[in-house]
Design an enzyme around this catalytic site. Structure first.
Site, mmCIF file in Angstrom:
data_model
loop_
_atom_site.group_PDB
_atom_site.id
_atom_site.type_symbol
_atom_site.label_atom_id
_atom_site.label_comp_id
_atom_site.label_asym_id
_atom_site.label_seq_id
_atom_site.Cartn_x
_atom_site.Cartn_y
_atom_site.Cartn_z
ATOM 1 N N HIS A 97 35.315 28.643 39.141
ATOM 2 C CA HIS A 97 34.955 27.736 39.822
ATOM 3 C C HIS A 97 35.138 26.237 39.855
ATOM 4 C CE1 HIS A 97 32.648 32.501 40.923
ATOM 5 N NE2 HIS A 97 32.562 32.172 39.816
ATOM 6 N N HIS A 107 40.624 33.571 42.263
ATOM 7 C CA HIS A 107 40.712 35.312 41.234
ATOM 8 C C HIS A 107 42.384 36.222 40.958
ATOM 9 C CE1 HIS A 107 41.156 39.684 41.059
ATOM 10 N NE2 HIS A 107 40.464 39.343 39.551
ATOM 11 N N ASN A 109 44.467 38.619 38.271
ATOM 12 C CA ASN A 109 44.475 39.631 37.572
ATOM 13 C C ASN A 109 45.904 40.329 37.392
ATOM 14 O OD1 ASN A 109 44.209 42.798 37.223
ATOM 15 N ND2 ASN A 109 43.353 41.935 35.412
ATOM 16 N N VAL A 110 46.789 40.204 36.747
ATOM 17 C CA VAL A 110 48.112 41.382 36.039
ATOM 18 C C VAL A 110 47.393 42.321 34.945
ATOM 19 C CG1 VAL A 110 49.260 40.219 37.367
ATOM 20 C CG2 VAL A 110 48.627 39.598 35.185
ATOM 21 N N HIS A 176 28.671 45.960 53.077
ATOM 22 C CA HIS A 176 26.473 45.379 53.443
ATOM 23 C C HIS A 176 26.936 44.757 54.404
ATOM 24 C CE1 HIS A 176 26.833 43.837 49.277
ATOM 25 N NE2 HIS A 176 26.112 42.705 49.737
ATOM 26 N N GLY A 259 31.365 50.255 28.021
ATOM 27 C CA GLY A 259 31.256 49.764 27.026
ATOM 28 C C GLY A 259 32.423 48.159 26.922
ATOM 29 N N ARG A 261 33.602 44.800 26.794
ATOM 30 C CA ARG A 261 32.457 43.185 26.295
ATOM 31 C C ARG A 261 31.863 42.378 27.218
ATOM 32 N NH1 ARG A 261 34.078 37.516 24.286
ATOM 33 N NH2 ARG A 261 32.906 37.409 22.911
#
Lengths: 300, 300
Positions: A97, A107, A109-110, A176, A259, A261
């Site tokens: 950010h 963003h 992700n791998v 939306h 559950g 973190r």
């Protein structure tokens, strides 16, 4: 752990280090602080967060590694044949950010996943991608972003970029609001075509390509002047980021429900946000131009 | 429309007026601005938002009225015998975000629902409740809040308050934080025991009781001094409000998924919010005391 899982994990740990180093370097001032944590039931992670940098108001780069005795329902719903399988999952996930509204949020992700059951060949797959969320988009930036994405895909097949670009547009979509989260990039999941080596190499190309796609944009925009108006628009648009992550993002919802973190999962949320009822940018203003970028478009 | 639905709707419209008048009066400066809107397919609403008041940074009070030819899947999943029924739904829903961190945030909702099918008696029920989310809780305030709730329930049965208080604690619970959204209040749904008159009277008691529960707390706290520290804690805790509304709240998610009016649904989100990775209040500080209030407790 299989040799494959070990190689994927080693790559992901190193990738986290390299990305953190690149982010610190361009920031100039901010430094990542690491929380290493252990997961009950197997595995753990290294959550790294940089706050109040010169360029980044908040940057989170998370490595996590999970070993489980039995696949959670959210995974077996998609793959019922894996019910009861033990598994290994490893990933690097980041959200940056920036402070300056002319620098886009991003963003990436791998991830690697492996399931094992007695009397069954191990089942594995890779997933990943990166996407860009500008506030004041510049065509030059978006073209550069998608060109890097396209170039890294090309060695793996001529249709790879267009398929994963489309998947990204579809995944990062706020129903939306009838708009995409940003200008897209790449998204893929369940990748195991063509053998482990090919899929691993592709995932390495995506992970290592991220900084090549992002840093030149930061370099170009980080010193652009801005005022309260641009800052307020950035805070408002960050609200859409929150809406996407909490209402739609499967990774976030799965993590919270299973559950995971909480602090590591929700480090994706922007440090400061604004919501405003029925806000509409003035017709013809710089802010009004963003809407046209939140529909899928060809950039290469 | 049935006579019952007409009476419920008339009550709800009037309730919106009375609550808005009460909020404006205690605010002193802020005035509600109304958006009247029409829903494709039948019905509409009046969304009223007050911004930048003296007491309220943002206050939203929404009335909506929906007529539909066929119940949406989310409703028939709970009541399969109503598949294919036409329906009428009417509600008042509000969220008030005060500026002063010593004044709690609050939410209230009352609603009426009716389903009609040829050759079937009309099926109807009421739902509603109100709940309080303090940042710096005062026992005196929480006791007053629950005493008003208890007193308005008592004429309807000696166990009504304790059942609906428990339901509220269970509903406004953030599993991934293991804490309640605030100090609770009342929550009920599917109410049609004892006939329409009794259920309508109870829902009127809840709706009209809201200001009696809330305004005395505002009066006591609105002029309390505060500084940047309290403001920052308020912005941080508002993040939990966002997490609850977008991750768990059935009304919000159902509204977004079923094509409701996004701006009216999300007017519940706080105007300004802060997220911070791994924040922990200093042991023994005023901020650390809040946690003890986010576990269900007896207040009457």
């Amino acid at each position: 752990m299989s040799e494959q899982a070990e190689r994927a994990e080693t790559f992901l740990r190193g990738l986290q280090d390299r990305i953190c180093a690149g982010v610190e370097q361009i920031d100039g001032r901010g430094r990542f602080v690491e929380d290493a944590w252990v997961r009950e039931g197997g595995g753990g992670g290294r959550t790294r967060v940089l706050t109040d940098g010169d360029v980044f108001e908040q940057a989170g780069v998370n490595f996590s590694y999970t070993q489980g005795k039995s696949l959670p329902p959210a995974a077996t719903a998609r793959k019922p044949e894996l019910t009861g399988a033990s598994y290994v999952a490893a990933s690097v996930s980041l959200v940056l950010h920036p402070r300056n509204p002319h620098v886009p949020t991003t963003h990436a992700n791998v991830r690697y996943f492996e399931a094992n059951k007695p009397d069954m060949e191990p089942v594995w797959w890779f997933g990943g991608g990166f996407d860009l969320t500008p506030f004041y988009p510049h065509d030059e930036d978006v073209r550069h972003w998608h060109t890097v994405a396209n170039d890294l895909c090309t060695p793996f097949g001529s249709d790879v970029y267009s398929r994963y670009k489309k998947w990204c547009d579809e995944y990062f979509y706020l129903k939306h609001r009838d708009e995409t989260r940003g200008v897209g990039g790449l998204f893929y999941d369940d990748l195991n075509e063509g053998g482990f080596e090919r899929c691993f190499a592709f995932t390495q190309a995506v992970g290592e390509g991220f900084l090549n796609a992002y840093l030149p944009i930061v370099e170009r925009r980080k010193a652009m002047p801005y005022g309260e108006r641009e800052r307020e628009f950035q805070l408002y648009r960050r609200g859409r980021y929150v809406e996407f992550n909490l209402v739609y993002d499967r990774g976030t919802l799965f993590g919270l429900q299973s559950g995971g973190r909480t602090e590591s999962i929700l480090m994706s949320l922007p440090p400061r946000v604004r919501f405003e009822y029925a806000y509409e940018p003035e017709a013809g203003s710089a802010e009004a131009q963003l809407a046209a970028y939140l529909k899928p478009r060809d950039w290469v």
